[in-house]
Design a protein around this motif. Structure first.
Motif, PDB file in Angstrom:
ATOM      1  N   GLU A 189      -2.114  -4.750   2.677  1.00 28.33           N
ATOM      2  CA  GLU A 189      -0.871  -3.980   3.596  1.00 28.33           C
ATOM      3  C   GLU A 189      -0.268  -2.718   2.876  1.00 28.33           C
ATOM      4  O   GLU A 189       0.080  -1.697   3.430  1.00 28.33           O
ATOM      5  CB  GLU A 189      -0.106  -4.996   3.821  1.00 28.33           C
ATOM      6  N   ARG A 209      -1.593  -9.154   1.506  1.00 29.01           N
ATOM      7  CA  ARG A 209      -0.475  -8.395   1.100  1.00 29.01           C
ATOM      8  C   ARG A 209      -0.887  -6.988   0.572  1.00 29.01           C
ATOM      9  O   ARG A 209      -0.360  -5.888   0.575  1.00 29.01           O
ATOM     10  CB  ARG A 209       0.436  -9.093   0.299  1.00 29.01           C
ATOM     11  N   ASP A 216       0.330  -4.998   9.328  1.00 29.89           N
ATOM     12  CA  ASP A 216       0.649  -6.341   8.866  1.00 29.89           C
ATOM     13  C   ASP A 216      -0.552  -7.161   9.471  1.00 29.89           C
ATOM     14  O   ASP A 216      -0.761  -7.330  10.589  1.00 29.89           O
ATOM     15  CB  ASP A 216       1.750  -6.804   9.674  1.00 29.89           C
ATOM     16  N   ARG A 264       4.269  -0.645   8.584  1.00 28.09           N
ATOM     17  CA  ARG A 264       3.161  -0.923   7.691  1.00 28.09           C
ATOM     18  C   ARG A 264       2.358  -1.748   8.491  1.00 28.09           C
ATOM     19  O   ARG A 264       2.668  -2.661   9.125  1.00 28.09           O
ATOM     20  CB  ARG A 264       3.721  -1.834   6.374  1.00 28.09           C
ATOM     21  N   GLY A 319      -2.145 -13.169  -0.841  1.00 33.30           N
ATOM     22  CA  GLY A 319      -1.807 -12.108  -1.879  1.00 33.30           C
ATOM     23  C   GLY A 319      -2.858 -10.902  -1.473  1.00 33.30           C
ATOM     24  O   GLY A 319      -2.316  -9.643  -1.762  1.00 33.30           O
ATOM     25  N   TYR A 337       0.093 -15.219   5.041  1.00 35.97           N
ATOM     26  CA  TYR A 337       0.778 -15.372   3.778  1.00 35.97           C
ATOM     27  C   TYR A 337      -0.341 -15.425   2.562  1.00 35.97           C
ATOM     28  O   TYR A 337      -0.838 -16.701   2.190  1.00 35.97           O
ATOM     29  CB  TYR A 337       1.723 -16.569   3.819  1.00 35.97           C
TER      30      TYR A 337
END
Length: 233
Positions: free
Chosen positions: A17, A14, A5, A3, A11, A9
């Motif tokens: 991703e 993420r 990256d 995946r 949201g 850190y």
């Protein structure tokens, strides 16, 4: 499968991703409307290479957003459906779609409109305040496209095809758009009365009200602009 990256850190990082790859959100969009077989997705997403569709489906499965299920009789084969986490993306897809609608110019050569895209536009354009204490059902026809929208106790159910049995549309709206039967073209035709109606004609105005998105309220500026802070100091 590796995946992408972003190393943050966050949201949003993420989320990107998981669903930020090309075609991923359109697959989510179509599956939010109804479960689809691989060939259905391929047909509804013209231009997507078969290897890309296979890769995206595998990635979305591994992310826990999509799962495969055996189609119920009399259908055969495997259908792809959203998981609970995948379905939770729908409000974000609606918000992004509303923003993107404001960026649209004239249709480009080769652009198409699918029943899934119009269905999601109806859901994204739904105005809960206008639908409060209203119960109504519509069947929307535009060429070969048939959609339904049902409001009950202020809640919307919209999908592809006629109103599910045992229900029946209170108003059938038939559009004959000169251009692509997009959500924008359909709403403009409805507002101008350039439609054929069968049933409770007064529900046309209700349709326009219910599917005109509310005007977003600008966010409150919680941090005064730098030049304002300088003037106040």
């Amino acid at each position: 499968m590796k995946r992408r990256d972003f190393g943050q850190y966050c949201g949003l990082a993420r989320a990107l991703e998981l669903v930020g790859e090309r075609w991923a959100l359109l697959i989510i969009r179509d599956l939010a409307v109804r479960p689809r077989r691989y060939t259905d997705l391929l047909e509804g997403l013209p231009g997507i290479p078969t290897n890309v569709l296979s890769t995206r489906l595998k990635e979305l499965e591994q992310a826990g957003l999509v799962e495969r299920r055996v189609a119920p009789a009399p259908e055969r084969g495997i259908r792809y459906v959203l998981t609970a986490d995948g379905s939770a993306l729908e409000p974000a897809v609606h918000a992004l779609g509303r923003w993107g609608t404001g960026q649209l110019d004239e249709p480009r050569p080769g652009d198409i409109v699918t029943p899934e895209s119009v269905t999601m536009s109806l859901r994204a354009g739904f105005n809960p305040a206008a639908a409060a204490r209203r119960d109504a059902s519509w069947e929307i026809r535009a060429g070969d496209m048939v959609l339904h929208a049902v409001v009950a106790e202020g809640r919307l159910a919209a999908g592809v095809g006629p109103v599910p049995l045992p229900g029946k549309a209170q108003l059938v709206i038939t559009f004959d758009p000169d251009d692509l039967p997009s959500y924008q073209a359909l709403m403009q035709a409805a507002k101008c009365g350039l439609v054929e109606l069968e049933g409770r004609r007064t529900l046309l105005n209700t349709f326009v009200d219910v599917f005109t998105p509310p005007v977003d309220t600008p966010p409150v500026d919680q941090d005064p602009a730098p030049d304002r802070r300088r003037r106040e100091s």
